[in-house]
Scaffold this motif. Sequence first.
Motif, PDB file in Angstrom:
ATOM      1  N   PRO A   7       0.844  -1.333   0.176  1.00  0.00           N
ATOM      2  CA  PRO A   7       0.114   0.112   0.118  1.00  0.00           C
ATOM      3  C   PRO A   7       0.829   1.280  -0.119  1.00  0.00           C
ATOM      4  CG  PRO A   7       0.027  -0.991   2.149  1.00  0.00           C
ATOM      5  CD  PRO A   7       0.914  -2.054   1.274  1.00  0.00           C
ATOM      6  N   TRP A   8       0.367   1.971  -0.767  1.00  0.00           N
ATOM      7  CA  TRP A   8       1.169   3.652  -0.781  1.00  0.00           C
ATOM      8  C   TRP A   8       0.291   4.477   0.125  1.00  0.00           C
ATOM      9  CZ3 TRP A   8       1.654   3.984  -6.975  1.00  0.00           C
ATOM     10  CH2 TRP A   8       2.522   3.020  -7.467  1.00  0.00           C
ATOM     11  N   ALA A   9       1.033   5.663   0.259  1.00  0.00           N
ATOM     12  CA  ALA A   9       0.448   6.650   1.028  1.00  0.00           C
ATOM     13  C   ALA A   9      -0.329   7.534   0.207  1.00  0.00           C
ATOM     14  CB  ALA A   9       1.587   8.061   1.557  1.00  0.00           C
ATOM     15  N   TYR A  64      -0.536   0.186   9.180  1.00  0.00           N
ATOM     16  CA  TYR A  64       0.809   0.386   8.380  1.00  0.00           C
ATOM     17  C   TYR A  64       0.729   1.999   8.182  1.00  0.00           C
ATOM     18  CZ  TYR A  64      -2.545   1.181   4.682  1.00  0.00           C
ATOM     19  OH  TYR A  64      -3.527   1.320   3.694  1.00  0.00           O
ATOM     20  N   LEU A  65       2.053   2.187   8.101  1.00  0.00           N
ATOM     21  CA  LEU A  65       2.495   3.682   7.839  1.00  0.00           C
ATOM     22  C   LEU A  65       3.187   3.937   6.515  1.00  0.00           C
ATOM     23  CD1 LEU A  65       2.072   6.695   9.171  1.00  0.00           C
ATOM     24  CD2 LEU A  65       4.698   6.287  10.141  1.00  0.00           C
ATOM     25  N   ALA A  66       2.564   4.545   5.489  1.00  0.00           N
ATOM     26  CA  ALA A  66       3.333   4.614   4.218  1.00  0.00           C
ATOM     27  C   ALA A  66       3.751   5.911   4.017  1.00  0.00           C
ATOM     28  CB  ALA A  66       2.320   4.184   3.100  1.00  0.00           C
ATOM     29  N   ALA A  67       4.870   6.167   3.201  1.00  0.00           N
ATOM     30  CA  ALA A  67       5.490   7.523   2.687  1.00  0.00           C
ATOM     31  C   ALA A  67       5.691   7.364   1.280  1.00  0.00           C
ATOM     32  CB  ALA A  67       6.692   7.903   3.731  1.00  0.00           C
ATOM     33  N   THR A  68       5.158   8.226   0.525  1.00  0.00           N
ATOM     34  CA  THR A  68       5.241   8.319  -1.014  1.00  0.00           C
ATOM     35  C   THR A  68       5.926   9.524  -1.316  1.00  0.00           C
ATOM     36  OG1 THR A  68       3.617   6.699  -1.209  1.00  0.00           O
ATOM     37  CG2 THR A  68       4.065   7.730  -3.190  1.00  0.00           C
TER      38      THR A  68
END
Length: 351
Positions: free
Chosen positions: A56-58, A194-198
Amino acid sequence: MKRVRVNGLRIFQCAAILVAGLASSSAWAGWYNNGKVLLTGGVFTVDGAGGGGAVPWATISGYETRDGINGSAGFTYVNLPALQVSFYGVNVGFYDRLELSYVDSRLSLNLPNLQTVALVLDAVDLGDSVGTDVWNSTLPMQTYGVKLRLFGDAVYTSDSWIPQVSIGGLYKVNGNKELVKTLGADKTKDYEIYLAATKILFPLSTLVNVTARYTSANEDGLTGFGYCHNNGLGTGDCKNKRKVRAEVSIAHLVAKNTAIGGEWQQHGNNTGGQSININGLNLTTITNVLSNLGLDLGDSLKQKNEGDWYDLFMAYAPNKHISFTVAYLMFGNISVAPDQNGFYFSTHLTF
């Protein structure tokens, strides 16, 4: 054999009817928005969130800006030597801030060693207790997801080094409780965070995403969560300890509607080295009995060490309403099946 009743497909059908109704209504015309740049919302992941195939993306799924709503539906088929997985799902992005998703998945294990065990257990009326099938053992799972953009904008603040950052949650429910226990897992349902950074580097036409997932999942939850390491007597150590696992996606735009890239998803090894279980007992003794009967299964009923997931993909979007993704998957060992490498096909509809 007992049939597992899962209402996920019915929920998906109802959701699809609801979305279709909204799409055809005059009210939806006022909410609908697709102003984002092509492919920047990602494709439909196996968890239902917008992103790569597995990570998964941000970014919020779909093409909505902060002025509207965009819905999506996705289908994915994975074909590996000893198993096949299909995913059906829907998600909705609200004002480029909030994303809701749902996925119904089916993992089919076509393993001769499990089929042999199922045949023996059916003969003594124990097949229902372990969830196996002589012809095809299936693990259905439903995944409910939510994602919230915290700060940053991957598309419209490309001149800043601050990435878009989102937090997400997934709740997964496996429908074949007996087979999940047979494969040595502790739980059949659990949550993930989750934590996402894009960051999109427009001068390089490249997207980079890093995700940290807090989970205890075995094979993304398809074979349960945590482990029960028994001592062969029906007792032992059962735990569902979550850990933070890393995930990375890189996508490069080779044309305005075509991207290529790769992903890596770190996995745990909760059940590696353990025999599959029958009613809490491992199969060491049963394997010896089968060997005496001429059915020498060796170590084929022991769980292999779980491998990380890798993939190389190409995504093509002729327009903002449909995209296609093909990938070569390198999943390593899955349950009792070694070297599961194969192909992935996915289509993503937005409306």
